[in-house]
Each structure stands twice: as structure tokens, then as C-alpha cells.
Design an enzyme around this catalytic site. Sequence first.
Site, mmCIF file in Angstrom:
data_model
loop_
_atom_site.group_PDB
_atom_site.id
_atom_site.type_symbol
_atom_site.label_atom_id
_atom_site.label_comp_id
_atom_site.label_asym_id
_atom_site.label_seq_id
_atom_site.Cartn_x
_atom_site.Cartn_y
_atom_site.Cartn_z
ATOM 1 C CB CYS A 51 33.216 89.000 13.664
ATOM 2 S SG CYS A 51 31.490 89.305 14.069
ATOM 3 C CB CYS A 109 28.601 88.901 24.351
ATOM 4 S SG CYS A 109 29.064 90.479 25.119
ATOM 5 C CB ALA A 110 28.114 83.227 26.300
ATOM 6 C CB ALA A 111 23.749 83.546 22.944
ATOM 7 C CG ASP A 151 23.158 95.438 29.928
ATOM 8 O OD1 ASP A 151 24.373 95.317 29.663
ATOM 9 O OD2 ASP A 151 22.469 96.388 29.524
ATOM 10 N N GLY A 179 27.088 80.193 21.948
ATOM 11 C CA GLY A 179 27.829 79.275 22.802
ATOM 12 C C GLY A 179 29.045 78.592 22.193
ATOM 13 N N GLY A 180 29.374 78.903 20.950
ATOM 14 C CA GLY A 180 30.549 78.269 20.331
ATOM 15 C C GLY A 180 31.820 78.534 21.137
ATOM 16 C CE LYS A 181 34.214 84.062 19.203
ATOM 17 N NZ LYS A 181 32.845 84.185 18.607
#
Lengths: 302, 210
Positions: free
Chosen positions: A230, A106-108, A157, A110-112
Site C-alpha cells: 500500500c 504477511c496475513a495479520a 518469519d 487477516g482481511g485478505k
Amino acid sequence: MEPLERYRPIIDDFDAFLAACERPLGNAARVNTIKASVERTLATLEDEGLAYEQADWNPRVLRLETGSPGSTWTSFHGFTHGQEEVSAVPPVVLDPQPGERVWDCCAAPGGKATQIAALMDDEGTVVANDNNLGRISALRFNAERLGATSLAVTNDDARNYSLRRFSFDEFDRALVDAPCTCEGTIRKNPDALDNWSEGAIASVAGVQKGILRRAVQATREGGTVVYSTCTFAPEENEAVVQHALDEEDCRVVDFDIGLEHSPGLTEWNGEEFDSSLERAIRIYPHQNDTGGFFVAKLEVTA
Amino acid sequence: MSDESTGDREQNDGQRFDRLPATPAERTVEGRVSREAVVDYFDDRFGIPPETFDDHTFWEKGAGKIWIYGGEAPTPLEIEAIGMTCLRTRQEHWKPTTDFVQRFGTHATDCVIELDREEARAFATGEDQEIPRWDGDWGYLIGAHEIGVGPEGRPGRDGDSAELRSANRSSGQSTREDAVERGNLEPIGIGLYVHGELRSMVPKGRQREL
């Protein structure tokens, strides 16, 4: 702050916790070592007359004293990326190595994912996936600005993700930074609790379970899966990890992080969790003057 | 699908990533450039040594849009993105991207124009400016400016002590960090230089008021 009352029994110094949640959060940034070293970045900030403080637990995490962190040369050059301090924790726990194959489910935005690429010295394959096409453009923009050439972007997904499109059939590591109710971001986003409900928690927990199961399945035996959110809700945290323990071959493992935190829970509202969930960490806003986070590290077993 | 003019070559499929052929002789898609041509271009125009790209592959998705990627993937590949766009071909003059020169432009020795503080700021905001002092080739240049510290400030790994870094440097262990030989010069982006004017090619979404 009403919804947070349910955590009074599990949070030490609950009043300090509530007070911290009401204080706005400052600007934090991560040094992007794909573009520049920490030293060069700090020298550039000093050239610009920008004050900063380095986080004790991670020299690549900075607290910046500026109202517009995006309008700096360090940001323009991609030396820094605005990222909340605790948001930099999951990739560090994932501990990816150069040359590995890593999946950020679940990348967007993209910080991580870009932090993972930087930790791998931009060598290897980071598959950054997100199911939301709108957020994919932000992910791509950040990946290019930060110079992450090891990163491939997919739009699917994560719950029924196929690796058939690639030339390999399993990952060495996976990060599940799951969509969640975001209670821990209240200091950054005062609207975070506006649509809060126990129903919303139950609904998102189902999605989280599906994604974490797929991440464990797609990771090689002996590989690492990090699950993070979070939010504070045990239904989205310990209960999701418990589900993976019940359904997949994996175990919860210990890790060290130089931030104040509390252990994961072994019980919530009458539901018991495996004792190994104590190895997960809960980071509360009053402990390090940050946002809130939950992080669990899993090892994939036979 | 083949006809007289294209021989037995395929047409470019703009929806997928295709790895560039190693050399023009191995080309199977009409109009597609080769890896060799791309690497030679970066070398000839900007003096970027070909070995800079030893760990990277080049791909085409979209007509003439070339991508540079360091990860693993089969060809063809239908996903959203790999690595970054680096070059526009299939036009009269090939044009590198701003993100590419920010990432790899530190290796460049030619066609780099050094900008002073105000010029750098104007360039980053997307302004065109009169800069009569350039006496090199016209065309696409890398706009760069002095920033931060020089190569001596680039450590191997975070947390390395200054003494360790210095030891690594003298023993030749630190490679990537020492690649920057132009002092503190940091690439800002691509500009088009013609008739004494440097036109900023920094894309709208990347422009910033600094």
C-alpha cells in the site's frame, strides 16, 4: 505530504493526487460470503437502515455510510468485514480456487486471508502467517468471527519459512502483501508519513525482497504469486519484483481489474526495470477515490 | 509414563494440535473425546446433521478445547491455530462456542431459541434476561433472530441472476444455500438457559452494542 513530491514526475494530474491524499476516506466493507451471500447481506443492511454503495468492480465490496461500521448486525454476524476498497484487490488478482493450498505470508490482521478463504468457498488450505505475535491475535479473532475453517495460522518469519510442519511441500498460490511504508494509507491514517525517510524505504525493501523470493520458492511451477503493497515507492514495488525476476524462476503476467489504474514503472531514478513490469498496476487515490496500492501478478516458471 | 489408572494412554499435550480419534475405541490420550462423540453431540443436542461435518476434521489443543478445521494438516501439529474453536469438553456439560454456532448453527433444528429484536440486542451485548416462554431442554441453547432475507435470497455465486438461482434451486444444484430451512433465522451465539433465564455466553470480545 512533502515526501510524496518525489512522485510528481510519475503521477498524472499530480495536484488531483495530492488533493485526494488530503481528503479522509469513508468506511468500506467486504461481504464475507462464508457467512452470507451478497443479497442476504444487503437485505440485512437495509433492515438496519444503513446506506451503502456497491463497488462497480466487485459486488462484494461496499462503501458504507455509517460512523460505526463495527456496531452493526452485519458485522456482528460476520457478514461484513471492514476493509479498505483497494485492500480487496490483491486476493481477487490472486484468484484462488476451492481445494487449493494458498499461503498468505504477511496475513495479520487477516482481511485478505479471510477474503482468500471466502473466494475458495472455505474449501482447501489457507496458511495465514505473520511474524508479529501481537497481530496474530487479531488475525485469529477475525478468522473465527468470519467463520474461515480452512485457515491455519502460523507465527514465523516468512523469509525462511519452512513447510516441513505440513503434509504438503509447496503451495498453489501465495500472496505477499508486504510490510511497507504505507504511503497509500495516508487518507486513513494521517500519521502514515511521520516517520518517512529514504532509509526506511531501503530497509523495508530488503525485507520485501526476502519474503517475495521465499514465496516464489514455496509455490509450485505454474502457480501464482501476487505481490502487493500500500505504498507508492518504486524501491518497494517494481524494484522488489525486478529482484525476484533476477533471482528466481518467475515472470510477470497480465491481469484485468475493473478499477482505474496506471501501469507499473520501467524506470526510476536511473534504474531500469524489465518491460514486463508495465503489467503491474499502480492505483492512486484520485483515480477511484480510494487509498493507494501496487499489485503485481507473477507466474512461477521452471 | 503409564500407570494403573491411565493404562498405556498418553496425557494431553496442551501445546499442540492432535486430531481426534474417529471413535472412543481408537483413543490413545486419556480423557480425549472422539470425532464420533463430537458429531453425535451436535446432532443429539442441536439436530445438526452429522454430514454437515464431512469435510471437516476435529482437533484438541488445550485441555478439552476442540477445534474444527477444513484444511490439510498432519497430526500432531504445533502452530498457532487451525480453523476455529468449536467446543469445550472435559467439563460436566459440553459447551459450543459462539463462533461455531454462528458458522454452523444455521443447520440446527433443536435447542434454538428465537429472540425478538430487543432480546437479540440484549443477548449480543452479553446481558442475561428472563425469558419464561422456553419449554424445551435447559442447558446450552442457540440464540437466533430473524434477519435479512430467507434462503431464497442466498444465491449460488455472486453475480448469478435471480432466474439462474431459481433454476439451480429447482434442479437441486444449490446445496449449501438451501441448508437453511428456518426462514430468516440467523444464530447470534450460545446462551445458557436455566430457571426461566437466558444467560448470554457471547464472549466479552465479541459483545457489541447494536
